[in-house]
Design an enzyme around this catalytic site. Structure first.
Site, PDB file in Angstrom:
ATOM      1  N   ASP A  38       6.686 -10.413   1.151  1.00  0.00           N
ATOM      2  CA  ASP A  38       7.295  -9.419   0.254  1.00  0.00           C
ATOM      3  C   ASP A  38       8.817  -9.444   0.377  1.00  0.00           C
ATOM      4  O   ASP A  38       9.532  -9.277  -0.611  1.00  0.00           O
ATOM      5  CB  ASP A  38       6.749  -8.025   0.547  1.00  0.00           C
ATOM      6  CG  ASP A  38       5.248  -7.949   0.346  1.00  0.00           C
ATOM      7  OD1 ASP A  38       4.798  -8.221  -0.775  1.00  0.00           O
ATOM      8  OD2 ASP A  38       4.526  -7.636   1.305  1.00  0.00           O
ATOM      9  N   ASP A  46      11.127  -5.857  -4.216  1.00  0.00           N
ATOM     10  CA  ASP A  46       9.797  -6.253  -4.673  1.00  0.00           C
ATOM     11  C   ASP A  46       8.895  -5.027  -4.540  1.00  0.00           C
ATOM     12  O   ASP A  46       8.473  -4.685  -3.442  1.00  0.00           O
ATOM     13  CB  ASP A  46       9.267  -7.409  -3.821  1.00  0.00           C
ATOM     14  CG  ASP A  46       7.913  -7.908  -4.287  1.00  0.00           C
ATOM     15  OD1 ASP A  46       7.626  -7.825  -5.503  1.00  0.00           O
ATOM     16  OD2 ASP A  46       7.130  -8.384  -3.446  1.00  0.00           O
ATOM     17  N   GLU A  94      11.854  -6.386  -9.489  1.00  0.00           N
ATOM     18  CA  GLU A  94      10.887  -7.192 -10.226  1.00  0.00           C
ATOM     19  C   GLU A  94      10.054  -6.301 -11.131  1.00  0.00           C
ATOM     20  O   GLU A  94       9.604  -5.237 -10.731  1.00  0.00           O
ATOM     21  CB  GLU A  94       9.973  -7.949  -9.260  1.00  0.00           C
ATOM     22  CG  GLU A  94       9.072  -8.935  -9.976  1.00  0.00           C
ATOM     23  CD  GLU A  94       8.284  -9.799  -9.011  1.00  0.00           C
ATOM     24  OE1 GLU A  94       8.542 -11.008  -8.981  1.00  0.00           O
ATOM     25  OE2 GLU A  94       7.427  -9.258  -8.299  1.00  0.00           O
TER      26      GLU A  94
END
EC number: 3.1.21.10
Length: 164
Positions: free
Chosen positions: A138, A7, A66
């Site tokens: 996260d 992430d 992502e």
């Protein structure tokens, strides 16, 4: 197969490693790489070295990152894009195949709804990986990204078997 989910973030870069065995998923590790304020170059170096160390330690077979969208301002968007570059560079340097997923695709794969909230994603990550101790939101997002990639790879494998 081991998959690392990443992430991207300039201040907090979440990471999570899972292992797949057919449809079964197992948590391996998760964490957050922090870069404090200051000049951008040293912050990116901290992220790169930290992520490279995680990859060396856990030896994943694949990576998933992502995709990011526009922030509120151009400067923030540019900085996040540079952190995303690190999230792609470290696994590429390790020779890993990298999957990229939109946030809505990750949420849909994990929760079943593309506009799910962070709490719903975290809840489903805990459900899918029983006993997981999350390093923070996260890291939960990173594990969700890894789970999404595992589902994608499993679907691809089934399509290849079906066409053979």
């Amino acid at each position: 197969m081991k998959i690392i989910g990443i992430d991207p973030g300039l201040r907090n870069m979440g990471w999570g490693v899972i292992e797949t065995d057919g449809p079964r998923l197992r948590h391996v590790a998760n964490g957050i790489i922090h870069s404090d304020g200051g000049d951008l170059g040293p912050r990116l170096l901290v992220l790169f070295r930290g992520l490279s160390q995680v990859i060396a330690t856990h030896a994943p077979d694949a990576a998933a990152v992502e995709q990011t969208f526009v922030n509120k301002d151009a400067v923030g968007t540019l900085k996040l894009g540079q952190a995303r570059g690190i999230a792609l560079l470290a696994p590429a340097e390790a020779g890993l195949e990298i999957g990229e997923y939109a946030p809505n695709a990750v949420k849909k794969a994990v929760v079943g709804v593309g506009h799910a909230g962070k709490e719903q994603v975290e809840h489903m990550v805990r459900f899918m990986l029983p006993g997981v101790e999350l390093a923070g939101p996260d890291a939960a997002d990173a594990l969700a990204i890894a789970i999404c990639h595992a589902h994608h790879l499993q679907g691809r494998s089934l399509r290849i078997k079906a066409s053979a």
